[in-house]
Each structure stands twice: as structure tokens, then as C-alpha cells.
Design a protein around this motif. Structure first.
Motif, PDB file in Angstrom:
ATOM      1  N   LYS A  37     -35.764 -44.756  -7.879  1.00  0.00           N
ATOM      2  CA  LYS A  37     -36.392 -44.122  -9.042  1.00  0.00           C
ATOM      3  C   LYS A  37     -36.868 -42.691  -8.760  1.00  0.00           C
ATOM      4  CE  LYS A  37     -40.834 -46.459  -8.721  1.00  0.00           C
ATOM      5  NZ  LYS A  37     -41.545 -47.655  -9.098  1.00  0.00           N
ATOM      6  N   ALA A  38     -37.226 -42.413  -7.502  1.00  0.00           N
ATOM      7  CA  ALA A  38     -37.658 -41.054  -7.181  1.00  0.00           C
ATOM      8  C   ALA A  38     -36.471 -40.074  -7.260  1.00  0.00           C
ATOM      9  CB  ALA A  38     -38.267 -41.019  -5.790  1.00  0.00           C
ATOM     10  N   LEU A  39     -35.258 -40.602  -7.092  1.00  0.00           N
ATOM     11  CA  LEU A  39     -34.051 -39.751  -7.205  1.00  0.00           C
ATOM     12  C   LEU A  39     -33.725 -39.532  -8.683  1.00  0.00           C
ATOM     13  CD1 LEU A  39     -31.907 -41.651  -4.517  1.00  0.00           C
ATOM     14  CD2 LEU A  39     -33.281 -39.586  -4.173  1.00  0.00           C
ATOM     15  N   TYR A  40     -33.684 -40.646  -9.435  1.00  0.00           N
ATOM     16  CA  TYR A  40     -33.394 -40.537 -10.875  1.00  0.00           C
ATOM     17  C   TYR A  40     -34.418 -39.619 -11.560  1.00  0.00           C
ATOM     18  CZ  TYR A  40     -30.466 -44.810 -10.394  1.00  0.00           C
ATOM     19  OH  TYR A  40     -29.512 -45.741 -10.046  1.00  0.00           O
ATOM     20  N   ALA A  41     -35.663 -39.693 -11.079  1.00  0.00           N
ATOM     21  CA  ALA A  41     -36.734 -38.922 -11.721  1.00  0.00           C
ATOM     22  C   ALA A  41     -36.501 -37.409 -11.612  1.00  0.00           C
ATOM     23  CB  ALA A  41     -38.077 -39.296 -11.115  1.00  0.00           C
ATOM     24  N   GLN A  42     -35.609 -37.006 -10.695  1.00  0.00           N
ATOM     25  CA  GLN A  42     -35.344 -35.563 -10.544  1.00  0.00           C
ATOM     26  C   GLN A  42     -34.324 -35.039 -11.570  1.00  0.00           C
ATOM     27  OE1 GLN A  42     -34.828 -34.362  -6.318  1.00  0.00           O
ATOM     28  NE2 GLN A  42     -35.546 -36.430  -5.833  1.00  0.00           N
ATOM     29  N   MET A  43     -33.819 -35.916 -12.412  1.00  0.00           N
ATOM     30  CA  MET A  43     -32.851 -35.478 -13.431  1.00  0.00           C
ATOM     31  C   MET A  43     -33.563 -34.689 -14.534  1.00  0.00           C
ATOM     32  SD  MET A  43     -30.047 -36.593 -12.130  1.00  0.00           S
ATOM     33  CE  MET A  43     -30.832 -36.115 -10.589  1.00  0.00           C
ATOM     34  N   ASP A  44     -32.813 -33.838 -15.225  1.00  0.00           N
ATOM     35  CA  ASP A  44     -33.423 -32.955 -16.228  1.00  0.00           C
ATOM     36  C   ASP A  44     -34.015 -33.723 -17.405  1.00  0.00           C
ATOM     37  OD1 ASP A  44     -32.651 -30.497 -14.954  1.00  0.00           O
ATOM     38  OD2 ASP A  44     -30.600 -30.889 -15.610  1.00  0.00           O
ATOM     39  N   CYS A  45     -33.282 -34.737 -17.874  1.00  0.00           N
ATOM     40  CA  CYS A  45     -33.733 -35.469 -19.070  1.00  0.00           C
ATOM     41  C   CYS A  45     -33.799 -36.958 -18.748  1.00  0.00           C
ATOM     42  CB  CYS A  45     -32.753 -35.299 -20.239  1.00  0.00           C
ATOM     43  SG  CYS A  45     -32.338 -33.599 -20.622  1.00  0.00           S
ATOM     44  N   HIS A  46     -34.833 -37.613 -19.232  1.00  0.00           N
ATOM     45  CA  HIS A  46     -35.004 -39.061 -19.029  1.00  0.00           C
ATOM     46  C   HIS A  46     -34.927 -39.741 -20.390  1.00  0.00           C
ATOM     47  CE1 HIS A  46     -37.680 -38.026 -15.295  1.00  0.00           C
ATOM     48  NE2 HIS A  46     -36.482 -37.499 -15.225  1.00  0.00           N
ATOM     49  N   ILE A  47     -33.983 -40.679 -20.511  1.00  0.00           N
ATOM     50  CA  ILE A  47     -33.786 -41.324 -21.812  1.00  0.00           C
ATOM     51  C   ILE A  47     -33.945 -42.832 -21.667  1.00  0.00           C
ATOM     52  CG2 ILE A  47     -32.131 -41.675 -23.715  1.00  0.00           C
ATOM     53  CD1 ILE A  47     -31.928 -38.837 -23.490  1.00  0.00           C
ATOM     54  N   GLU A  48     -34.830 -43.396 -22.463  1.00  0.00           N
ATOM     55  CA  GLU A  48     -34.970 -44.858 -22.446  1.00  0.00           C
ATOM     56  C   GLU A  48     -33.948 -45.453 -23.401  1.00  0.00           C
ATOM     57  OE1 GLU A  48     -39.002 -46.063 -23.064  1.00  0.00           O
ATOM     58  OE2 GLU A  48     -39.683 -44.715 -21.451  1.00  0.00           O
ATOM     59  N   THR A  49     -33.241 -46.473 -22.943  1.00  0.00           N
ATOM     60  CA  THR A  49     -32.223 -47.085 -23.792  1.00  0.00           C
ATOM     61  C   THR A  49     -32.135 -48.578 -23.501  1.00  0.00           C
ATOM     62  OG1 THR A  49     -29.843 -47.270 -24.130  1.00  0.00           O
ATOM     63  CG2 THR A  49     -30.503 -46.261 -22.094  1.00  0.00           C
ATOM     64  N   ASN A  50     -31.837 -49.356 -24.542  1.00  0.00           N
ATOM     65  CA  ASN A  50     -31.606 -50.784 -24.299  1.00  0.00           C
ATOM     66  C   ASN A  50     -30.133 -51.007 -23.971  1.00  0.00           C
ATOM     67  OD1 ASN A  50     -30.137 -50.642 -26.623  1.00  0.00           O
ATOM     68  ND2 ASN A  50     -31.485 -51.927 -27.843  1.00  0.00           N
ATOM     69  N   ALA A  51     -29.389 -49.916 -23.889  1.00  0.00           N
ATOM     70  CA  ALA A  51     -27.973 -49.889 -23.499  1.00  0.00           C
ATOM     71  C   ALA A  51     -27.042 -50.532 -24.535  1.00  0.00           C
ATOM     72  CB  ALA A  51     -27.756 -50.533 -22.132  1.00  0.00           C
ATOM     73  N   ALA A  52     -27.591 -51.236 -25.524  1.00  0.00           N
ATOM     74  CA  ALA A  52     -26.722 -51.897 -26.505  1.00  0.00           C
ATOM     75  C   ALA A  52     -26.512 -50.996 -27.715  1.00  0.00           C
ATOM     76  CB  ALA A  52     -27.334 -53.221 -26.923  1.00  0.00           C
ATOM     77  N   ASP A  53     -27.544 -50.287 -28.130  1.00  0.00           N
ATOM     78  CA  ASP A  53     -27.434 -49.452 -29.317  1.00  0.00           C
ATOM     79  C   ASP A  53     -26.924 -48.061 -28.913  1.00  0.00           C
ATOM     80  OD1 ASP A  53     -27.665 -48.091 -31.657  1.00  0.00           O
ATOM     81  OD2 ASP A  53     -29.697 -48.762 -32.116  1.00  0.00           O
ATOM     82  N   LEU A  54     -25.584 -47.973 -28.849  1.00  0.00           N
ATOM     83  CA  LEU A  54     -24.967 -46.746 -28.334  1.00  0.00           C
ATOM     84  C   LEU A  54     -25.223 -45.528 -29.207  1.00  0.00           C
ATOM     85  CD1 LEU A  54     -21.461 -47.630 -26.926  1.00  0.00           C
ATOM     86  CD2 LEU A  54     -23.386 -46.567 -25.762  1.00  0.00           C
ATOM     87  N   LYS A  55     -25.249 -45.773 -30.541  1.00  0.00           N
ATOM     88  CA  LYS A  55     -25.454 -44.648 -31.449  1.00  0.00           C
ATOM     89  C   LYS A  55     -26.831 -44.024 -31.227  1.00  0.00           C
ATOM     90  CE  LYS A  55     -22.597 -44.972 -35.497  1.00  0.00           C
ATOM     91  NZ  LYS A  55     -22.533 -45.306 -36.907  1.00  0.00           N
ATOM     92  N   LYS A  56     -27.811 -44.895 -31.039  1.00  0.00           N
ATOM     93  CA  LYS A  56     -29.177 -44.413 -30.814  1.00  0.00           C
ATOM     94  C   LYS A  56     -29.239 -43.673 -29.477  1.00  0.00           C
ATOM     95  CE  LYS A  56     -33.888 -45.719 -31.616  1.00  0.00           C
ATOM     96  NZ  LYS A  56     -34.587 -45.738 -30.353  1.00  0.00           N
ATOM     97  N   THR A  57     -28.596 -44.252 -28.463  1.00  0.00           N
ATOM     98  CA  THR A  57     -28.595 -43.587 -27.151  1.00  0.00           C
ATOM     99  C   THR A  57     -27.956 -42.212 -27.275  1.00  0.00           C
ATOM    100  OG1 THR A  57     -28.359 -45.733 -26.098  1.00  0.00           O
ATOM    101  CG2 THR A  57     -27.871 -43.832 -24.730  1.00  0.00           C
TER     102      THR A  57
END
Ligand code: S3P
Length: 191
Positions: free
Chosen positions: A154-174
Motif C-alpha cells: 500500500k505504501a507503493l500504491y499510495a505514491q500514485m498520482d490519483c487514488h480511486i475507490e472502486t467495487n471493480a464491478a461498476d465499470l462505467k462509474k470507475t
């Protein structure tokens, strides 16, 4: 809201996007599906690092892990992703562990607009129940494995520019959340 995204955000993004967009996050977060849609929306090429590795090796990810081990897989993954980052503007979905290689983390941070797709582990466990092509999940307790991987990464992912929460099922929303985050990031970056 959707109409606004379709008619205004995408053209503005297209003209102002100067770097590849990288999608990362744990297995099952929908990086490839969302990445493909994003590339279609922006009308730019899409690459999936696992698919590139498989087609270059002529072997599946499972076979690469079995025959050569994870270390060799990470070497190839690093080479492939750093090559993809030198291409013209595109969307790249990385394998979930790619950022554990320091050279990949640095290249992604330097050369792309990066996105962390975040999905709660229990949702991932459900989504990955039937998976056969994730060597790291071939064990009795995928929930524990995914929790452990998240803790370590998570400390690596946290260095990304944008953080998006997704349930991975609703692709349009993602997709609309990604477009919105990219737009905001590009505006914030512009002097
Ligand atoms: C891995 C994720 C996989 C694949 C490999 C290792 C990981 O990609 O690269 O099985 O270490 O998290 P996806 O995230 O696309 O499933």
C-alpha cells in the motif's frame, strides 16, 4: 453528470494529456477492463503488461511462474513496463505487483500519470474466487494472501498520482471517476 463527462472532460483531457496513463492496484481491481474502456474513450492505444509478457514469452503467467519463478517474471515485467512507458501516449494496465520492482516504481512516477485502483479485499476475494491464472492465489486462503499483499504494497500504491475507490464491478462509474481524477490532476499540475 455523465453527459458533462462525455462532452467536456474527454476532449479537454485528450488535448492536455502528455504522458501515458498507468493503472495499478491489487489483482481483481479491474485495471485491464477499466484501462481498455479508458483507452477507447480517449482514443489511444491500450496495453496490458501481463498480456505483453505472455505474448512475448509464448507462455501463460502461470507457466512463467512455474518454469522460471517469480524473480524472472519480475525482471521481464520490469523490462516490458519500462518499454511501454517509452511509447506514445497510451493506457497501460500493470500487473498488481509491478511496483514492487524499484525501477518500475520510479519509471511509473517519472513518466506517467498514475492511478491506484482500490477495492476492499473481501470484494476482491469474491471476484477472484474462480481465477485460475493468478499463481500467487493458488493456496487455501486467498483473503489472507491479498491482505498481506495490500499491507506490503500500500505504501507503493499510495505514491500514485490519483487514488480511486472502486467495487471493480461498476465499470462505467470507475471510468467516470478516473476521467474526473485525471482531469483534476492535469488542471492542478498546469501552472
Ligand atoms: C500479480 C498480479 C497479476 C500478475 C501476476 C502477479 C501480483 O496481475 O502480474 O499473477 O503480484 O499481484 P493482475 O494484477 O493483472 O492480476
Amino acid at each position: 453528470m455523465k453527459k458533462h463527462l462525455d462532452t467536456e472532460i474527454t476532449p479537454a483531457l485528450k488535448t492536455r494529456l502528455r504522458k501515458p496513463v498507468v493503472l495499478t492496484g491489487l489483482m481483481g481491481t479491474g485495471k485491464s477492463a477499466a484501462g481498455k474502456l479508458l483507452s477507447e474513450k480517449l482514443d489511444i492505444p491500450f496495453y496490458d503488461s501481463d498480456q505483453e509478457i505472455e505474448s512475448r514469452a509464448g507462455l501463460s503467467i502461470n507457466e512463467i511462474f512455474e518454469l522460471y519463478g517469480e524473480e524472472k517474471f519480475r525482471d521481464t515485467e520490469s523490462k516490458v513496463i519500462r518499454e511501454l512507458l517509452e511509447k506514445d501516449i497510451c493506457v497501460i494496465a500493470t500487473g498488481g505487483g509491478a511496483l514492487t520492482t524499484p525501477a518500475v516504481l520510479e519509471a511509473v512516477k517519472q513518466k506517467s500519470l498514475s492511478i491506484w485502483l482500490q477495492t476492499p479485499v473481501p470484494v476482491l476475494v469474491k471476484r477472484l474466487e474462480q481465477t485460475k491464472n493468478r499463481p500467487l492465489l493458488k493456496n487455501d486462503n486467498p483473503q489472507a494472501v491479498l491482505e498481506d499483499l495490500l499491507e506490503k504494497r500500500k505504501a507503493l500504491y499510495a505514491q500514485m498520482d490519483c487514488h480511486i475507490e472502486t467495487n471493480a464491478a461498476d465499470l462505467k462509474k470507475t471510468l467516470s471517476n478516473i476521467l474526473e481524477a485525471l482531469q483534476k490532476h492535469i488542471i492542478d499540475e498546469t501552472p
